[in-house]
Design an enzyme around this catalytic site. Structure first.
Site, short mmCIF file in Angstrom:
data_model
loop_
_atom_site.label_atom_id
_atom_site.label_comp_id
_atom_site.label_asym_id
_atom_site.label_seq_id
_atom_site.Cartn_x
_atom_site.Cartn_y
_atom_site.Cartn_z
N LYS A 60 57.15 70.69 17.35
CA LYS A 60 56.74 71.26 16.07
C LYS A 60 55.27 71.66 16.11
O LYS A 60 54.39 70.80 16.24
CB LYS A 60 56.95 70.26 14.93
CG LYS A 60 56.82 70.95 13.56
CD LYS A 60 56.63 69.99 12.42
CE LYS A 60 55.19 69.65 12.17
NZ LYS A 60 54.35 70.78 11.71
N GLY A 108 46.41 65.52 16.74
CA GLY A 108 46.11 65.82 15.34
C GLY A 108 45.11 64.82 14.80
O GLY A 108 44.39 64.17 15.57
N THR A 144 47.01 60.76 10.61
CA THR A 144 48.41 61.10 10.94
C THR A 144 48.86 60.30 12.16
O THR A 144 49.99 59.82 12.21
CB THR A 144 48.54 62.62 11.25
OG1 THR A 144 47.80 63.36 10.29
CG2 THR A 144 49.97 63.06 11.25
N GLU A 191 46.50 61.94 20.69
CA GLU A 191 45.18 62.57 20.86
C GLU A 191 44.65 62.87 19.47
O GLU A 191 45.15 63.77 18.79
CB GLU A 191 45.31 63.88 21.66
CG GLU A 191 45.87 63.70 23.06
CD GLU A 191 44.97 62.84 23.94
OE1 GLU A 191 43.76 62.78 23.67
OE2 GLU A 191 45.51 62.22 24.86
N CYS A 243 38.32 69.67 18.72
CA CYS A 243 38.13 68.21 18.70
C CYS A 243 36.96 67.79 19.58
O CYS A 243 36.40 66.72 19.39
CB CYS A 243 39.41 67.52 19.15
SG CYS A 243 40.00 68.12 20.74
N GLU A 298 34.73 62.50 10.47
CA GLU A 298 34.97 63.81 11.08
C GLU A 298 34.96 64.89 9.99
O GLU A 298 35.63 64.74 8.98
CB GLU A 298 36.33 63.80 11.79
CG GLU A 298 36.57 65.05 12.60
CD GLU A 298 37.93 65.05 13.28
OE1 GLU A 298 38.93 64.66 12.66
OE2 GLU A 298 37.99 65.47 14.46
P1 NDP Z 1 47.18 66.78 11.34
O1 NDP Z 1 47.19 65.36 11.78
O2 NDP Z 1 47.15 67.07 9.90
O3 NDP Z 1 48.45 67.56 11.92
C1 NDP Z 1 48.76 67.62 13.30
C2 NDP Z 1 50.25 67.93 13.45
O4 NDP Z 1 51.00 66.83 12.97
C3 NDP Z 1 50.72 69.13 12.64
O5 NDP Z 1 51.76 69.78 13.32
C4 NDP Z 1 51.21 68.47 11.37
O6 NDP Z 1 52.08 69.29 10.67
C5 NDP Z 1 51.88 67.25 11.95
N1 NDP Z 1 52.06 66.16 11.01
C6 NDP Z 1 51.40 65.92 9.85
N2 NDP Z 1 51.90 64.81 9.24
C7 NDP Z 1 52.89 64.34 10.03
C8 NDP Z 1 53.80 63.23 9.96
N3 NDP Z 1 53.79 62.40 8.93
N4 NDP Z 1 54.69 63.07 10.96
C9 NDP Z 1 54.72 63.90 12.00
N5 NDP Z 1 53.91 64.98 12.13
C10 NDP Z 1 53.00 65.19 11.16
O7 NDP Z 1 45.95 67.44 12.11
P2 NDP Z 1 45.41 68.92 11.95
O8 NDP Z 1 46.50 69.90 12.23
O9 NDP Z 1 44.65 68.98 10.67
O10 NDP Z 1 44.41 69.02 13.20
C11 NDP Z 1 43.09 68.65 13.15
C12 NDP Z 1 42.90 67.27 13.75
O11 NDP Z 1 43.36 67.28 15.09
C13 NDP Z 1 41.46 66.86 13.83
O12 NDP Z 1 41.32 65.52 13.41
C14 NDP Z 1 41.13 66.98 15.30
O13 NDP Z 1 40.09 66.14 15.73
C15 NDP Z 1 42.42 66.63 15.93
N6 NDP Z 1 42.50 67.15 17.29
C16 NDP Z 1 42.44 66.28 18.33
C17 NDP Z 1 42.45 66.74 19.63
C18 NDP Z 1 42.42 65.80 20.78
O14 NDP Z 1 42.77 66.22 21.88
N7 NDP Z 1 42.04 64.55 20.62
C19 NDP Z 1 42.50 68.18 19.91
C20 NDP Z 1 42.60 69.00 18.74
C21 NDP Z 1 42.59 68.49 17.47
P3 NDP Z 1 51.53 70.18 9.43
O15 NDP Z 1 50.43 71.02 9.95
O16 NDP Z 1 52.71 70.95 9.06
O17 NDP Z 1 51.07 69.19 8.41
#
Ligand code: NDP
Length: 480
Positions: free
Chosen positions: A173, A226, A230, A248, A282, A384
């Site tokens: 997803k 993400g 989450t 991650e 990130c 963050e």
């Molecule tokens: P989110 O945690 O909001 O979302 C990440 C993904 O998880 C999306 O596809 C989201 O769907 C999905 N998701 C949300 N809630 C759930 C749930 N309850 N169960 C399963 N899946 C879920 O992060 P963002 O998209 O806002 O991304 C930004 C974040 O990602 C920042 O904190 C950043 O630091 C981190 N990040 C970390 C990286 C790393 O390598 N450590 C690299 C890049 C980003 P939907 O969008 O539909 O809500």
């Protein structure tokens, strides 16, 4: 209006519910596409297709799997212009960034794991005469891959490439906020000859479709990138089901600049490490610590360079900083800037929303923002923000700055600028982050372990680490 479909069992299909969600173009602030609002029913179909495909896909020779993944990599390169434009429109990032970083890296991810699987070997331990052990590594089965919006196709392929190369079938997803390139990718997979059911892409909301993937009893490993919150939620669901998880998560990375830093290289790189992709990477360094004697010079030169960054229409070649990914995210970042002011910070540059003319008049743009005068332990320096916002702070000595750097709950990455080799090694060892760059930033060798400590995550991606995650190992001991 473009309509995005799910990709299940090799076909582009509508969600079972028939419901769709809006997809926005952030540079214009308006809806330009719709994506499936999938639920557990769609995830179930995807899981069934993946389970049915698993015996065939996992029995292919590695050469055969590799060839198909190479076809996909090649097709990404062939379609680079279409994919880069789609990424820019979906995410708001400058087209030139999508064309030079996001899409080439997606192709590289596929090619890297298509070829690394050919060299992936398991261990054998000769114990004593007549006793030998060998370790069998087999694919886990059906795995779930969930990726964020900041580097959409880049991070999506970073997960599914090793999963598929290792012989797993995938239910994936992408973020609901940036689904377009994953949709185009599903068309590429069909054309490239990926057998049906091997990869299934279910679009929709995290707390609905994402949650259904994480809680599905048949999906035994979850690779997630993400936010930390989450990640916590996912860990709570996955742990009692004993699923493998690779998480991650967020970061609050420090750039530490000593007097003896290679100045020219440092200043131009720190502008990039602060504001690339609107600060929505990130790995971006949002806390910049500068050794006191250098502070005023750095501040002057940094402000000068940041003021020259062009914030504008992502499709223009001259644009350095594009739109924020969504209106809620723009508002969140603006509220963080307000908090920084309330905490006593001085906004030396930027700090406001920008209203552009013409096509982008309703877009979500924020000025690159530099804040000074804050303590290391305030909210602005601990939480963050994930936007074009950095703080600058002077420090007196090594001990002090090490304390600042390690003071947050995060531990993803750090960038150290010094020509003192001993100090560079000492800091690299003592900083509590999974990744350290010395005199550089974001140079990525895909063989290296990638990931964070503390609240920045669990596990590592990249190279053998990813292939190990996506395989289950079994030791076999033979007495002969
Ligand atoms: P989110 O945690 O909001 O979302 C990440 C993904 O998880 C999306 O596809 C989201 O769907 C999905 N998701 C949300 N809630 C759930 C749930 N309850 N169960 C399963 N899946 C879920 O992060 P963002 O998209 O806002 O991304 C930004 C974040 O990602 C920042 O904190 C950043 O630091 C981190 N990040 C970390 C990286 C790393 O390598 N450590 C690299 C890049 C980003 P939907 O969008 O539909 O809500």
């Amino acid at each position: 209006m473009k309509i995005i479909s799910n990709y299940i069992n090799g076909e582009l299909v509508n969600p079972l519910s028939g419901s769709y969600l809006d997809v926005f173009n952030p540079a214009e602030g308006k809806v330009y596409a719709q994506l499936p609002d999938s639920d557990g029913g769609d995830v179930n179909l995807a899981f069934k297709a993946a389970s049915a495909a698993f015996p065939l896909w996992s029995s292919f020779t590695v050469e055969k799997r590799s060839r198909i993944l190479l076809n996909i990599s090649q097709a990404i390169e062939t379609n680079i212009e279409e994919l880069a434009l789609a990424e820019s429109m979906d995410n708001g990032k400058p087209l030139k960034l999508a064309r030079s970083v996001d899409i080439p890296r997606a192709a590289t991810n596929m090619r890297f794991f298509a070829t690394s699987i050919l060299h992936f070997a398991s261990e054998s331990h000769y114990m004593e005469e007549g006793v030998i052990n060998y370790t069998l590594r087999r694919p886990v089965g059906v795995v779930g891959c969930i990726s964020p919006w900041n580097l959409p196709l880049y991070l999506f392929t970073w997960k599914i490439a090793p999963a598929l190369a290792a012989g797993n079938c995938v239910v994936a997803k992408p973020s609901e906020i940036t689904p377009m390139t994953a949709f185009l990718f599903s068309k590429i997979c069909i054309e490239a000859g990926l057998p049906k059911g091997v990869l299934n892409i279910v679009h929709g909301l995290g707390n609905k479709a994402g949650n259904a993937i994480v809680s599905h009893p048949g999906i035994t490993a979850i690779s997630f990138t993400g936010g930390t919150q989450t990640g916590e939620h996912i860990a709570k669901i996955a742990a009692p089901m004993f699923k493998k998880t690779s998480l991650e998560l967020g970061g609050k990375n420090a750039a530490i600049i000593f007097n003896d830093a290679p100045y020219y290289e440092m200043i131009k790189t720190v502008v990039r490490s602060s504001f690339s992709n609107q600060g929505q990477i990130c790995l971006c360094c949002s806390r910049i610590f500068i050794e006191k004697p250098l502070f005023e010079k750095f501040k002057k030169d940094f402000i000068h360079r940041v003021k020259k960054l062009q914030v504008g229409d992502p499709l223009k070649e001259s644009t350095d900083v594009g739109a924020m990914v969504s209106e809620p995210h723009m508002k969140k970042v603006l509220s963080c800037i307000k908090i920084a002011g309330e905490e006593g910070g001085t906004i030396t540059t930027g700090g406001k929303r920008i209203i552009l003319n013409g096509r982008c008049e309703n877009g979500w743009f924020i000025e690159p923002t530099i804040i000074e005068g804050l303590q290391s332990n305030c909210r602005t320096n601990q939480e963050e923000i994930f936007g074009p916002v950095v703080t600058i702070m002077p420090f007196e000595n090594e001990e002090e700055v090490l304390g600042y750097a390690n003071s947050t709950k995060y531990g993803l990455a750090a960038s150290i600028w010094t020509n003192n080799l001993g100090r560079a090694h000492k800091f690299a060892e003592k900083i509590k982050t999974g990744i350290v760059w010395v005199n550089c930033w974001m140079i990525r060798d895909l063989r290296t372990p990638f990931g964070g400590m503390k609240s920045s995550g669990v596990g590592r991606e990249g190279g053998w680490e990813a292939l190990k995650f996506f395989t289950e190992q079994k030791n076999i001991c033979i007495k002969y």
